[in-house]
Design a protein around this motif. Structure first.
Motif, PDB file in Angstrom:
ATOM      1  N   MET A 131     -33.729  36.929  -4.143  1.00 48.24           N
ATOM      2  CA  MET A 131     -34.219  35.615  -4.566  1.00 48.24           C
ATOM      3  C   MET A 131     -33.341  34.514  -3.986  1.00 48.24           C
ATOM      4  SD  MET A 131     -35.183  36.405  -8.548  1.00 48.24           S
ATOM      5  CE  MET A 131     -36.204  34.938  -8.702  1.00 48.24           C
ATOM      6  N   ALA A 164     -43.997  31.841 -11.089  1.00 49.06           N
ATOM      7  CA  ALA A 164     -42.555  31.885 -11.323  1.00 49.06           C
ATOM      8  C   ALA A 164     -42.141  30.860 -12.379  1.00 49.06           C
ATOM      9  CB  ALA A 164     -41.807  31.628 -10.017  1.00 49.06           C
ATOM     10  N   VAL A 221     -29.270  40.990  -8.511  1.00 47.79           N
ATOM     11  CA  VAL A 221     -30.126  39.827  -8.258  1.00 47.79           C
ATOM     12  C   VAL A 221     -29.379  38.875  -7.341  1.00 47.79           C
ATOM     13  CG1 VAL A 221     -31.365  37.885  -9.272  1.00 47.79           C
ATOM     14  CG2 VAL A 221     -31.251  40.063 -10.490  1.00 47.79           C
ATOM     15  N   VAL A 267     -29.163  35.396  -5.608  1.00 44.47           N
ATOM     16  CA  VAL A 267     -29.618  34.008  -5.610  1.00 44.47           C
ATOM     17  C   VAL A 267     -28.651  33.226  -4.715  1.00 44.47           C
ATOM     18  CG1 VAL A 267     -30.648  34.228  -7.903  1.00 44.47           C
ATOM     19  CG2 VAL A 267     -28.281  33.438  -7.687  1.00 44.47           C
ATOM     20  N   ILE A 289     -33.313  29.567  -6.417  1.00 44.87           N
ATOM     21  CA  ILE A 289     -33.996  30.850  -6.297  1.00 44.87           C
ATOM     22  C   ILE A 289     -35.267  30.652  -5.473  1.00 44.87           C
ATOM     23  CG2 ILE A 289     -33.073  31.694  -8.484  1.00 44.87           C
ATOM     24  CD1 ILE A 289     -35.847  31.258  -9.724  1.00 44.87           C
ATOM     25  N   THR A 290     -35.709  31.723  -4.841  1.00 44.19           N
ATOM     26  CA  THR A 290     -36.947  31.670  -4.079  1.00 44.19           C
ATOM     27  C   THR A 290     -38.002  32.542  -4.746  1.00 44.19           C
ATOM     28  OG1 THR A 290     -38.012  32.090  -1.944  1.00 44.19           O
ATOM     29  CG2 THR A 290     -36.225  33.556  -2.564  1.00 44.19           C
ATOM     30  N   TYR A 291     -39.245  32.107  -4.628  1.00 39.91           N
ATOM     31  CA  TYR A 291     -40.364  32.905  -5.135  1.00 39.91           C
ATOM     32  C   TYR A 291     -41.265  33.371  -3.992  1.00 39.91           C
ATOM     33  CZ  TYR A 291     -42.345  28.153  -4.879  1.00 39.91           C
ATOM     34  OH  TYR A 291     -42.708  26.886  -4.461  1.00 39.91           O
ATOM     35  N   GLN A 334     -40.990  36.061  -2.082  1.00 44.46           N
ATOM     36  CA  GLN A 334     -41.121  37.500  -1.880  1.00 44.46           C
ATOM     37  C   GLN A 334     -41.965  38.145  -2.989  1.00 44.46           C
ATOM     38  OE1 GLN A 334     -39.925  38.638   1.192  1.00 44.46           O
ATOM     39  NE2 GLN A 334     -39.691  36.415   1.388  1.00 44.46           N
ATOM     40  N   GLU A 376     -40.888  41.509  -8.470  1.00 35.96           N
ATOM     41  CA  GLU A 376     -39.433  41.454  -8.376  1.00 35.96           C
ATOM     42  C   GLU A 376     -38.910  40.085  -8.799  1.00 35.96           C
ATOM     43  OE1 GLU A 376     -37.579  42.764  -4.847  1.00 35.96           O
ATOM     44  OE2 GLU A 376     -38.098  44.863  -5.206  1.00 35.96           O
ATOM     45  N   ALA A 377     -39.612  39.030  -8.404  1.00 35.92           N
ATOM     46  CA  ALA A 377     -39.192  37.691  -8.813  1.00 35.92           C
ATOM     47  C   ALA A 377     -39.224  37.557 -10.328  1.00 35.92           C
ATOM     48  CB  ALA A 377     -40.082  36.639  -8.156  1.00 35.92           C
ATOM     49  N   GLY A 399     -36.273  39.382 -11.700  1.00 37.23           N
ATOM     50  CA  GLY A 399     -35.066  38.621 -11.431  1.00 37.23           C
ATOM     51  C   GLY A 399     -34.888  37.472 -12.409  1.00 37.23           C
TER      52      GLY A 399
END
Length: 414
Positions: free
Chosen positions: A35, A318, A365, A367, A390-392, A394, A398-399, A402
């Motif tokens: 993330m 997310a 996790v 980040v 954080i990135t959404y 992927q 999993e997000a 996380g």
């Protein structure tokens, strides 16, 4: 081995090197929830378009020879430049030609060249800096200057909103353009926060740049006109005196390393000259891969109808997950107006964001700690140590997991 000042600087541990190294090691180890990085998601419709174009390039002997066997001019593959200039004139009425556009081997390389053309030690013996009018800003800018003390950053105004949201705004009252400023630079949407500067903020920055005879650089790697990851009202803009930087990476082609710079002809001439010295020529692959969809305008339609909805859906999922998992915690999320990041602020966090990042990494996790995104800002602002990115982009499951783990760590701290 003795190193030059250049060698010492770039062997000292750049922030973007640390980030990419951390992410690469995590991927190699496996079993991590990723993330932290800026890798785009894999969009089936975009990959299908690219697969068809690859097939056509491979089957056409003449196109294949151009793709792999001929150097392009230092400004880049000419047919692509012509197609892009025609598209931008047609769609937005921008008064430009192919001579206003230069390609680079990735937008990171474009910013390295632009920043050091416009700032640092000057020919007259003075020194100039890049002004970042609203920190936090992109981690990849921080180490691009060939000298230290290369950036000046300004704290934003913070507007708190309902539903645990907040928004950064340019604080024009604190924004002073002195003689030491060589250019103003801002990303739109902003990496790391997903903030989209309003049209009024862009107009204000453009006016300041024009009044001081310096360029305004807008990094639109996630923005308009493509890949179009914008969820708020925003107008694509370019005019004389402005430098607009685009990329094919977030459209779904990070590995082709194609950066696009749109600027006044004189700056493009200088940039292409440096291109020739450093690279001989930019690579052809990205330009030839998308040339057809640029000529037809399909790249803008795909951005609006495929890329933007893909990420907007993931953002909404997310954000909903955060609201479920973070219930009862002290937190805020920057209004997600673009890109594919969520910027989390934890007021009065009992540890630093860097320490929280390390704790999360031990739990699998990955980040990015918020303190990496404030180049050129004077120390002492507690807010810097209260944020995570954080990135959404992927895997959605999993997000979601996380986000659960982040909430668990926050509860354990309190």
């Amino acid at each position: 081995m003795k190193l030059s000042a250049f060698g010492e600087k770039f062997s000292a541990g750049a922030g973007i090197l640390s980030l990419m190294d951390d992410l690469g090691n995590a991927l190699a180890e496996g079993g991590k929830i990723m993330m932290g990085g800026g890798n785009p998601g894999h969009i089936p419709q975009i990959q299908a378009v690219m697969a068809e174009r690859l097939r056509r390039l491979g089957e056409d002997e003449q196109l294949l020879r151009r793709l792999i066997g001929i150097y392009d001019p230092p400004r880049g593959e000419r047919e692509f430049l012509q197609n892009l200039a025609a598209l931008l004139r047609r769609e937005y009425g921008w008064e430009l030609t192919e001579e206003n556009i230069c390609l680079t081997n990735g937008s990171q390389g474009a910013f390295f060249l632009l920043f050091n053309l416009l700032a640092g030690p000057m020919a007259d013996g003075s020194r100039r800096k890049i002004l970042l009018p609203m920190a936090p800003e992109y981690i990849g800018y921080a180490d691009l200057g060939l000298t230290d003390d290369f950036f000046v950053s300004i704290r934003p105004k913070i507007e708190t909103l309902d539903d645990h949201l907040f928004k950064y705004r340019v604080d024009f009252g604190q924004l002073a353009v002195t003689e030491e400023i060589g250019a103003i630079c801002v990303s739109r949407p902003t990496n790391p926060t997903g903030n989209v500067l309003t049209d009024g903020e862009v107009a204000g920055l453009s006016r300041l740049a024009r009044e001081n005879g310096i360029p305004l650089i807008i990094d639109s790697a996630y923005g308009l006109p493509f890949p179009g990851m914008v969820y708020a009202d925003a107008t694509p803009v370019w005019h004389e005196g402005m430098v607009l930087c685009l990329s094919l990476s977030k459209f779904g082609l990070p590995a082709v390393r194609t950066g696009i710079v749109i600027a006044d002809r004189e700056l493009i001439r200088l940039l292409s000259g440096v291109n020739a010295v450093v690279n001989l020529a930019p690579g052809s692959f990205g330009a030839m891969l998308v040339s057809d969809i640029v000529r037809s305008g399909e790249i803008i339609r795909l951005s609006r109808e495929v890329v933007q909805p893909f990420y907007r859906h993931r953002m909404e999922r997310a954000l909903a997950r955060i609201r479920d998992c973070f219930a009862g915690l002290a937190y805020r999320v920057h209004v997600p107006e673009g890109a594919f990041f969520l910027w989390l602020w934890f007021p009065d966090l009992p540890i630093t964001g860097r320490e929280l990042y390390e704790r999360l990494k031990r739990r699998g996790v990955v980040v990015v700690s918020g303190d990496a995104f404030f180049p050129g800002l004077p120390p002492g602002w507690r807010h810097v140590d209260e944020c995570l990115r954080i990135t959404y982009s992927q895997d959605e499951n999993e997000a979601a997991r996380g986000i659960e783990i982040i909430a668990e760590e926050l509860r354990s701290l309190h």
